[in-house]
Design an enzyme around this catalytic site. Structure first.
Site, PDB file in Angstrom:
ATOM      1  CG  ASP A 184      -6.103  -1.542   6.645  1.00 31.54           C
ATOM      2  OD1 ASP A 184      -5.993  -1.964   5.499  1.00 31.54           O
ATOM      3  OD2 ASP A 184      -5.079  -0.735   7.144  1.00 31.54           O
ATOM      4  NE  ARG A 193      -9.614  -7.362   2.500  1.00 30.24           N
ATOM      5  CZ  ARG A 193      -8.484  -6.515   2.515  1.00 30.24           C
ATOM      6  NH1 ARG A 193      -8.290  -5.700   1.794  1.00 30.24           N
ATOM      7  NH2 ARG A 193      -7.623  -6.622   3.813  1.00 30.24           N
ATOM      8  CB  THR A 203       1.033  -0.774   4.552  1.00 32.98           C
ATOM      9  OG1 THR A 203       1.012  -1.823   3.621  1.00 32.98           O
ATOM     10  CG2 THR A 203       2.366  -0.734   5.151  1.00 32.98           C
ATOM     11  N   GLY A 204      -0.729  -3.103   5.595  1.00 37.62           N
ATOM     12  CA  GLY A 204      -0.712  -4.767   6.436  1.00 37.62           C
ATOM     13  C   GLY A 204      -1.924  -5.594   6.180  1.00 37.62           C
ATOM     14  CB  THR A 205      -3.122  -8.617   7.651  1.00 31.76           C
ATOM     15  OG1 THR A 205      -2.652  -8.338   8.964  1.00 31.76           O
ATOM     16  CG2 THR A 205      -2.282  -9.785   7.049  1.00 31.76           C
ATOM     17  N   GLY A 206      -5.481  -5.869   6.337  1.00 32.43           N
ATOM     18  CA  GLY A 206      -6.384  -4.960   6.761  1.00 32.43           C
ATOM     19  C   GLY A 206      -7.293  -5.502   7.948  1.00 32.43           C
ATOM     20  CB  THR A 222      -0.980  -0.204   1.301  1.00 31.98           C
ATOM     21  OG1 THR A 222      -1.800  -1.119   1.135  1.00 31.98           O
ATOM     22  CG2 THR A 222      -1.658   1.187   1.557  1.00 31.98           C
TER      23      THR A 222
END
Ligand code: ASP
Length: 245
Positions: free
Chosen positions: A141, A138, A161-164, A110
């Site tokens: 975040d 889907r 940024t990361g696993t939303g 991101t």
């Protein structure tokens, strides 16, 4: 992984999310599940500036874009071979994947930015294609104010940024702000604790954060996050792996 070169969803489409927030007024604009918009962050800013709403999704957001002079591009413009091959490996499975943890030297996640102007005002912006092979529809975040993006002059500006799903459950961007506002923590300590809480939840990723004094924090709990800063006096830093600034 934002705009052109975004990851592919489970249907082989590129669906994007973005948000932007002003720390002075707490005005915010966001778009989710959009396609073919050249610069999703520009559309998020249009929502902030020209609507009474904060978040527009899907075809409603596209209709709004058409009314507000936003540039569209064909699918070919967004296509990226590397991204397509990433998706091909997961196609047909129920797995969705964050690219931060996949291959070394390829942590193209991101895109986020936080800024402080000379009048002490903060802003945060975040734009993403989400996670490879995510389900159609889907939303992560990044367009959710407080989860993947937040700015408030009283505390800080944050872009994640990361696993939303975990940043949404941890309300991570707002958590940094809350730890500063309610617990009196410094930016660096608040950002560190927010990422520790994310880790406890099972989430992976990192964030960039800035306060009104110009303090900077960029903690991560995954192998890599492309990041950098530039200060008014010209001092700067770039990092990829876990190194400290
Ligand atoms: N946070 C983004 C999402 O879950 C993905 C990323 O940061 O790479 O949509």
């Amino acid at each position: 992984n934002a705009g052109r070169g975004s990851v592919f969803n489970a249907e082989g489409q590129q669906e994007m999310d973005a948000s932007i927030m002003c720390g002075k007024t707490l005005a915010a604009g966001a778009v989710a599940g959009i396609h073919n918009v050249k610069n999703p962050i520009r559309l998020a800013h249009k929502v902030l500036a020209h609507s009474d709403h904060v978040l527009l999704a899907g075809e409603g957001a596209i209709q709004f874009a058409k009314q507000h002079d936003i540039t569209f591009e064909e699918n070919e413009y967004f296509y990226n071979k590397y991204r397509f091959e990433q998706w091909k490996k997961l196609q047909g499975s129920t797995k969705s994947q964050l690219d931060h943890s996949e291959e070394k030297d390829k942590y193209f996640g991101t895109v986020g930015a936080v800024a402080l102007d000379q009048n002490g005002h903060l802003a945060a912006g975040t734009s993403t294609g989400g996670m490879t092979n995510k389900k159609f529809g889907r939303i992560g975040d990044s367009p959710i104010i407080g989860a993947g993006n937040y700015a408030n002059d009283k505390t800080c500006a944050v872009s994640c940024t990361g696993t939303g799903e975990y940043f949404m459950r941890g309300v991570t961007a707002y958590d940094v702000s809350c730890l500063m506002e309610y617990k009196g923590l410094s930016l660096v300590e608040a950002a560190k604790q927010a990422i520790q809480k994310l880790t406890q939840l099972g989430g992976q990723g990192g964030l960039i954060a800035l306060d009104a004094q110009g303090n900077i924090a960029m903690p991560l709990n995954c192998p890599g996050m492309y990041r950098g800063f530039r200060q008014g006096d010209g001092r700067g830093f770039v990092g990829i792996f876990g190194e400290e600034k």
